[in-house]
Design a protein around this motif. Sequence first.
Motif, PDB file in Angstrom:
ATOM      1  N   SER A 116     -11.748   8.427  -5.312  1.00  0.00           N
ATOM      2  CA  SER A 116     -10.690   8.275  -4.427  1.00  0.00           C
ATOM      3  C   SER A 116     -10.622   6.873  -4.103  1.00  0.00           C
ATOM      4  O   SER A 116      -9.438   6.514  -3.342  1.00  0.00           O
ATOM      5  CB  SER A 116     -11.042   9.329  -3.124  1.00  0.00           C
ATOM      6  N   LEU A 142      -9.397   7.804   3.792  1.00  0.00           N
ATOM      7  CA  LEU A 142      -8.285   8.351   4.340  1.00  0.00           C
ATOM      8  C   LEU A 142      -6.684   7.867   3.925  1.00  0.00           C
ATOM      9  O   LEU A 142      -6.029   8.907   3.552  1.00  0.00           O
ATOM     10  CB  LEU A 142      -8.375   7.885   6.044  1.00  0.00           C
ATOM     11  N   HIS A 143      -6.694   6.738   3.668  1.00  0.00           N
ATOM     12  CA  HIS A 143      -5.434   6.323   3.052  1.00  0.00           C
ATOM     13  C   HIS A 143      -5.280   6.824   1.668  1.00  0.00           C
ATOM     14  O   HIS A 143      -3.915   7.094   1.332  1.00  0.00           O
ATOM     15  CB  HIS A 143      -5.298   4.878   2.843  1.00  0.00           C
ATOM     16  N   SER A 144      -6.184   6.898   0.765  1.00  0.00           N
ATOM     17  CA  SER A 144      -6.027   7.410  -0.674  1.00  0.00           C
ATOM     18  C   SER A 144      -5.579   8.811  -0.388  1.00  0.00           C
ATOM     19  O   SER A 144      -4.680   9.357  -1.310  1.00  0.00           O
ATOM     20  CB  SER A 144      -7.171   7.482  -1.361  1.00  0.00           C
ATOM     21  N   HIS A 145      -5.897   9.552   0.519  1.00  0.00           N
ATOM     22  CA  HIS A 145      -5.311  11.166   0.573  1.00  0.00           C
ATOM     23  C   HIS A 145      -4.214  11.515   1.746  1.00  0.00           C
ATOM     24  O   HIS A 145      -3.589  12.188   1.612  1.00  0.00           O
ATOM     25  CB  HIS A 145      -6.515  12.063   0.831  1.00  0.00           C
ATOM     26  N   ARG A 146      -4.102  10.494   2.694  1.00  0.00           N
ATOM     27  CA  ARG A 146      -3.339  10.654   3.911  1.00  0.00           C
ATOM     28  C   ARG A 146      -2.772   9.339   4.322  1.00  0.00           C
ATOM     29  O   ARG A 146      -3.033   9.011   5.366  1.00  0.00           O
ATOM     30  CB  ARG A 146      -3.873  11.483   5.042  1.00  0.00           C
ATOM     31  N   SER A 147      -2.083   8.613   3.666  1.00  0.00           N
ATOM     32  CA  SER A 147      -1.661   7.247   3.804  1.00  0.00           C
ATOM     33  C   SER A 147      -0.855   7.316   5.168  1.00  0.00           C
ATOM     34  O   SER A 147      -0.681   6.381   5.982  1.00  0.00           O
ATOM     35  CB  SER A 147      -0.821   6.780   2.789  1.00  0.00           C
ATOM     36  N   SER A 148       0.048   8.395   5.305  1.00  0.00           N
ATOM     37  CA  SER A 148       0.811   8.344   6.619  1.00  0.00           C
ATOM     38  C   SER A 148       0.019   8.234   7.852  1.00  0.00           C
ATOM     39  O   SER A 148       0.465   7.905   8.838  1.00  0.00           O
ATOM     40  CB  SER A 148       1.722   9.512   6.505  1.00  0.00           C
ATOM     41  N   VAL A 149      -1.157   8.721   7.629  1.00  0.00           N
ATOM     42  CA  VAL A 149      -1.832   8.701   8.923  1.00  0.00           C
ATOM     43  C   VAL A 149      -2.192   7.339   9.202  1.00  0.00           C
ATOM     44  O   VAL A 149      -2.193   6.918  10.428  1.00  0.00           O
ATOM     45  CB  VAL A 149      -3.498   9.705   8.770  1.00  0.00           C
ATOM     46  N   LYS A 152       0.772   5.491  10.715  1.00  0.00           N
ATOM     47  CA  LYS A 152       1.258   5.976  11.925  1.00  0.00           C
ATOM     48  C   LYS A 152       0.284   5.322  12.839  1.00  0.00           C
ATOM     49  O   LYS A 152       0.716   5.024  13.935  1.00  0.00           O
ATOM     50  CB  LYS A 152       1.103   7.492  12.227  1.00  0.00           C
ATOM     51  N   THR A 153      -1.011   5.106  12.590  1.00  0.00           N
ATOM     52  CA  THR A 153      -1.934   4.630  13.532  1.00  0.00           C
ATOM     53  C   THR A 153      -1.708   3.129  13.741  1.00  0.00           C
ATOM     54  O   THR A 153      -1.680   2.554  14.839  1.00  0.00           O
ATOM     55  CB  THR A 153      -3.566   4.823  12.959  1.00  0.00           C
TER      56      THR A 153
END
Length: 159
Positions: A116, A142-149, A152-153
């Motif tokens: 990942s 985290l970015h590899s699976h939910r880059s939008s999170v 947003k952070t």
Amino acid sequence: CGRRCIEDLFNDFRDGRKLLELLECLMGQKIAKEKGSTRVHALNNVNKALQILQRNNVDLVNIGSSDIVDGNHKLTLGLIWNIILHWQVKDVMKNIMAGLQQTNSEKILLSWVRQSTRNYPQVNVINFTSSWSDGLAFNALLHSHRSSVILKTLQRKRI
């Protein structure tokens, strides 16, 4: 599986019935339970659950039936974690890493993390301790699976 809810993990598993119901759901088969309400009935139910877990190669290091019946928080949580690891994480990892010839859950998980984060040259995950100390591995995963999170952070931090 349409069974009763768990309201207090430590108390609800003490008689072994809900633990056996959980295993019924995970395994898809009916398991006989003792209906009595004495300590002996509870120990027998939990022993049956532990035997089923052992037959399914769930790691139960130092977890005995009396630990669960007595409501030992640490070992009850350890038991639940091992059940989750076996039926959830390991199955997901097997699907993700079908080509690997690994049997150790930690190695499978580590391989998944490496896969990942392979597109992040500054991240080199070799273990679950020092490789995580600077936060880069966690953020890359985290970015590899939910880059939008992550985005947003970062946007909230700038405000």
